[in-house]
Design a protein around this motif. Structure first.
Motif, PDB file in Angstrom:
ATOM      1  N   GLU A 119       6.992  -2.668   5.143  1.00 31.26           N
ATOM      2  CA  GLU A 119       6.288  -2.211   3.954  1.00 31.26           C
ATOM      3  C   GLU A 119       5.325  -3.311   3.498  1.00 31.26           C
ATOM      4  O   GLU A 119       5.329  -4.413   4.039  1.00 31.26           O
ATOM      5  CB  GLU A 119       7.277  -1.879   2.820  1.00 31.26           C
ATOM      6  CG  GLU A 119       8.335  -0.838   3.179  1.00 31.26           C
ATOM      7  CD  GLU A 119       7.792   0.586   3.298  1.00 31.26           C
ATOM      8  OE1 GLU A 119       6.585   0.792   3.072  1.00 31.26           O
ATOM      9  OE2 GLU A 119       8.581   1.496   3.610  1.00 31.26           O
ATOM     10  N   HIS A 122       3.264  -8.240  -1.679  1.00 33.19           N
ATOM     11  CA  HIS A 122       2.214  -8.769  -2.552  1.00 33.19           C
ATOM     12  C   HIS A 122       2.643 -10.068  -3.209  1.00 33.19           C
ATOM     13  O   HIS A 122       3.835 -10.315  -3.382  1.00 33.19           O
ATOM     14  CB  HIS A 122       1.886  -7.791  -3.693  1.00 33.19           C
ATOM     15  CG  HIS A 122       1.401  -6.452  -3.278  1.00 33.19           C
ATOM     16  ND1 HIS A 122       2.233  -5.369  -3.119  1.00 33.19           N
ATOM     17  CD2 HIS A 122       0.148  -6.011  -3.000  1.00 33.19           C
ATOM     18  CE1 HIS A 122       1.527  -4.308  -2.758  1.00 33.19           C
ATOM     19  NE2 HIS A 122       0.256  -4.675  -2.679  1.00 33.19           N
ATOM     20  N   LEU A 146      -2.539   1.732  -0.563  1.00 34.20           N
ATOM     21  CA  LEU A 146      -2.057   1.598  -1.929  1.00 34.20           C
ATOM     22  C   LEU A 146      -3.231   1.267  -2.847  1.00 34.20           C
ATOM     23  O   LEU A 146      -4.317   0.916  -2.385  1.00 34.20           O
ATOM     24  CB  LEU A 146      -0.995   0.492  -2.014  1.00 34.20           C
ATOM     25  CG  LEU A 146       0.237   0.654  -1.116  1.00 34.20           C
ATOM     26  CD1 LEU A 146       1.139  -0.566  -1.247  1.00 34.20           C
ATOM     27  CD2 LEU A 146       0.998   1.918  -1.464  1.00 34.20           C
ATOM     28  N   SER A 148      -3.396  -1.254  -4.709  1.00 33.42           N
ATOM     29  CA  SER A 148      -3.528  -2.701  -4.805  1.00 33.42           C
ATOM     30  C   SER A 148      -4.509  -3.232  -3.775  1.00 33.42           C
ATOM     31  O   SER A 148      -4.519  -2.816  -2.622  1.00 33.42           O
ATOM     32  CB  SER A 148      -2.163  -3.367  -4.595  1.00 33.42           C
ATOM     33  OG  SER A 148      -1.626  -2.983  -3.344  1.00 33.42           O
ATOM     34  N   THR A 159       4.213  -1.946 -13.260  1.00 37.06           N
ATOM     35  CA  THR A 159       4.462  -2.602 -11.984  1.00 37.06           C
ATOM     36  C   THR A 159       5.693  -3.495 -12.064  1.00 37.06           C
ATOM     37  O   THR A 159       6.006  -4.053 -13.117  1.00 37.06           O
ATOM     38  CB  THR A 159       3.256  -3.463 -11.566  1.00 37.06           C
ATOM     39  OG1 THR A 159       2.973  -4.409 -12.606  1.00 37.06           O
ATOM     40  CG2 THR A 159       2.022  -2.597 -11.331  1.00 37.06           C
ATOM     41  N   ASP A 215       9.934  -1.118  -9.996  1.00 34.96           N
ATOM     42  CA  ASP A 215       8.966  -0.066 -10.320  1.00 34.96           C
ATOM     43  C   ASP A 215       9.435   1.168  -9.553  1.00 34.96           C
ATOM     44  O   ASP A 215       9.319   1.236  -8.340  1.00 34.96           O
ATOM     45  CB  ASP A 215       7.566  -0.511  -9.900  1.00 34.96           C
ATOM     46  CG  ASP A 215       6.599   0.653  -9.650  1.00 34.96           C
ATOM     47  OD1 ASP A 215       6.898   1.788 -10.053  1.00 34.96           O
ATOM     48  OD2 ASP A 215       5.548   0.407  -9.033  1.00 34.96           O
ATOM     49  N   VAL A 223       5.775   5.749  -4.502  1.00 35.56           N
ATOM     50  CA  VAL A 223       5.855   4.330  -4.137  1.00 35.56           C
ATOM     51  C   VAL A 223       6.757   3.606  -5.120  1.00 35.56           C
ATOM     52  O   VAL A 223       6.569   3.702  -6.338  1.00 35.56           O
ATOM     53  CB  VAL A 223       4.460   3.669  -4.141  1.00 35.56           C
ATOM     54  CG1 VAL A 223       4.572   2.178  -3.828  1.00 35.56           C
ATOM     55  CG2 VAL A 223       3.539   4.353  -3.152  1.00 35.56           C
ATOM     56  N   ASN A 224       7.768   2.910  -4.605  1.00 35.49           N
ATOM     57  CA  ASN A 224       8.596   2.082  -5.471  1.00 35.49           C
ATOM     58  C   ASN A 224       8.438   0.621  -5.090  1.00 35.49           C
ATOM     59  O   ASN A 224       7.870   0.305  -4.037  1.00 35.49           O
ATOM     60  CB  ASN A 224      10.068   2.515  -5.435  1.00 35.49           C
ATOM     61  CG  ASN A 224      10.613   2.579  -4.028  1.00 35.49           C
ATOM     62  OD1 ASN A 224      10.408   1.675  -3.239  1.00 35.49           O
ATOM     63  ND2 ASN A 224      11.314   3.660  -3.715  1.00 35.49           N
ATOM     64  N   CYS A 225       8.955  -0.268  -5.926  1.00 37.25           N
ATOM     65  CA  CYS A 225       8.663  -1.686  -5.732  1.00 37.25           C
ATOM     66  C   CYS A 225       9.774  -2.539  -6.331  1.00 37.25           C
ATOM     67  O   CYS A 225      10.383  -2.171  -7.351  1.00 37.25           O
ATOM     68  CB  CYS A 225       7.329  -2.009  -6.411  1.00 37.25           C
ATOM     69  SG  CYS A 225       6.715  -3.662  -6.089  1.00 37.25           S
ATOM     70  N   SER A 243       6.400  -9.248  -4.372  1.00 39.61           N
ATOM     71  CA  SER A 243       6.980  -7.906  -4.421  1.00 39.61           C
ATOM     72  C   SER A 243       6.890  -7.222  -3.070  1.00 39.61           C
ATOM     73  O   SER A 243       6.061  -7.574  -2.226  1.00 39.61           O
ATOM     74  CB  SER A 243       6.265  -7.047  -5.473  1.00 39.61           C
ATOM     75  OG  SER A 243       4.935  -6.768  -5.056  1.00 39.61           O
ATOM     76  N   SER A 245       6.297  -3.365  -1.903  1.00 41.73           N
ATOM     77  CA  SER A 245       5.929  -2.018  -2.324  1.00 41.73           C
ATOM     78  C   SER A 245       6.198  -1.072  -1.161  1.00 41.73           C
ATOM     79  O   SER A 245       5.623  -1.236  -0.083  1.00 41.73           O
ATOM     80  CB  SER A 245       4.450  -1.960  -2.723  1.00 41.73           C
ATOM     81  OG  SER A 245       4.209  -2.784  -3.846  1.00 41.73           O
TER      82      SER A 245
END
Length: 272
Positions: A119, A122, A146, A148, A159, A215, A223-225, A243, A245
Motif C-alpha cells: 500500500e 506517506h 490517491l 495525496s 486524516t 482514518d 481508503v483507510n489509514c 502513515s 494509506s
C-alpha cells in the motif's frame, strides 16, 4: 507623492507596486506568482485565453507575467502553444525536495512500509488546518491513485496523520472548538468525516491514549489509514508522521492495527 509605476500603469501611492494588491487586483510580482501557481494546476498545459479567464485579469497583463516566468525558465510553451511549468522550475523543485533532510531520512521507512503492506506510505507534517505531504512511496505493484501528492494538502481533521499531530496540540474541548471554528468550518470529505468539535475532541483524546492515528474512510471513501509519529528533529516532539494509506477491501484498518508492532519496528530501524 509621485504614483508608483507598475506594468499595469500607475498605482496608488499606498499600494506596493512590486508585491501588492490593488483593490483586490493582483499587481506586480504577486500576479506573476499567482500565474505560476495556476500553471502548476495544469500539467497538460493551458492556453492564454483559458489562463486569462481563470485569473480574471486582462490578457496583456497575464501575457506579461508569462513572459517574466519564461525569461526565468519557470514557464515554457509546448508544441501546441500551451503554457506549462518550465524545466528550470522542475529542476529547482526536485533538487530542493531531494535535499530535504526529513525526506532523505524517512525514505527507507516509507519504501519498507510500501513494500511490506503493498500500500502507499506517506510522511506528512501539520500546517494549521491541513497536513502537507513531504514524501510518498507507492508499492511496487497494485498502487492506486490517491488524492495525496508530494507538496499537496489534505484537511488535518480527516486524516490519520493530521489527527495524530493535532492530538498533541488540542488537548481540551475548548481548544478543539476554537480550532474548528475557523472561517468556513470543518470540511466534510466523506460521510464518515468528523466535523463536529465534540466528535473530533473525543477522537483526539482516543488518539493520545493509543499513540497512533486512524482514518476510517474519513478522507477518501474506500481508503483507510494508520499513522505513527516520527521524531526527526527532537526526541520528544514529533517532526511529522508516517502513515500507511490502504484500500479498505484489500487491507482493512484492523489488519494495520494488528501489525502495529511490526510498523513500529520498521520505524525504529537504523536510517529509519
Amino acid at each position: 507623492m509621485k504614483p508608483t509605476q507598475t506594468d499595469d500603469g500607475p498605482t496608488d501611492p499606498g499600494t506596493d507596486g512590486a508585491t501588492g494588491v490593488d483593490g483586490g487586483r493582483l499587481v506586480g510580482s504577486d500576479r506573476v506568482l499567482a500565474v505560476l501557481k495556476e500553471l502548476a494546476r495544469h500539467p497538460g498545459g493551458v492556453g492564454l485565453e483559458e489562463l486569462t479567464r481563470v485569473m480574471g485579469s486582462p490578457k496583456p497583463t497575464v501575457h506579461r507575467a508569462l513572459g517574466a516566468l519564461r525569461r526565468a525558465g519557470l514557464a515554457d510553451q509546448d508544441a501546441r502553444g500551451r503554457y506549462v511549468l518550465g524545466d528550470e522550475f522542475l529542476r529547482m523543485a526536485f533538487a530542493h525536495h531531494e535535499a530535504r533532510p526529513d525526506h532523505v531520512r524517512v525514505r527507507p521507512v516509507l519504501d519498507a512500509l510500501a513494500g511490506r503492506f503493498g500500500e502507499t506510505a506517506h510522511y506528512a507534517v501539520l500546517d494549521g488546518h491541513e497536513v502537507v505531504y513531504r514524501a510518498k512511496f507507492d508499492p511496487p505493484t497494485g498502487a492506486v491513485r490517491l488524492t495525496s501528492t508530494i507538496g499537496g494538502r489534505n484537511p488535518a481533521h480527516t486524516t490519520a496523520v493530521g489527527k495524530l499531530l493535532l492530538a498533541r496540540e488540542l488537548t481540551s474541548l475548548e481548544e478543539v472548538e476554537a480550532w474548528a471554528g475557523a472561517p468556513g468550518g470543518l470540511n466534510r470529505r466523506t460521510p464518515r468525516s468528523l466535523c463536529a468539535a465534540a466528535d473530533l475532541h473525543r477522537e483526539l483524546a482516543a488518539t493520545r491514549e493509543r499513540g497512533y492515528g486512524v482514518d476510517d474512510q474519513e478522507n477518501e471513501t474506500g481508503v483507510n489509514c494508520l499513522a505513527l509519529p516520527v521524531y526527526l528533529t527532537s526526541p520528544t516532539a514529533p517532526s511529522g508522521a508516517v502513515s500507511i494509506s490502504a484500500l479498505a477491501y484489500r487491507t482493512p484498518l484492523a489488519s494495520l492495527v494488528d501489525a502495529l508492532d511490526e510498523i513500529r519496528a520498521l520505524l525504529n530501524e537504523p536510517n529509519g
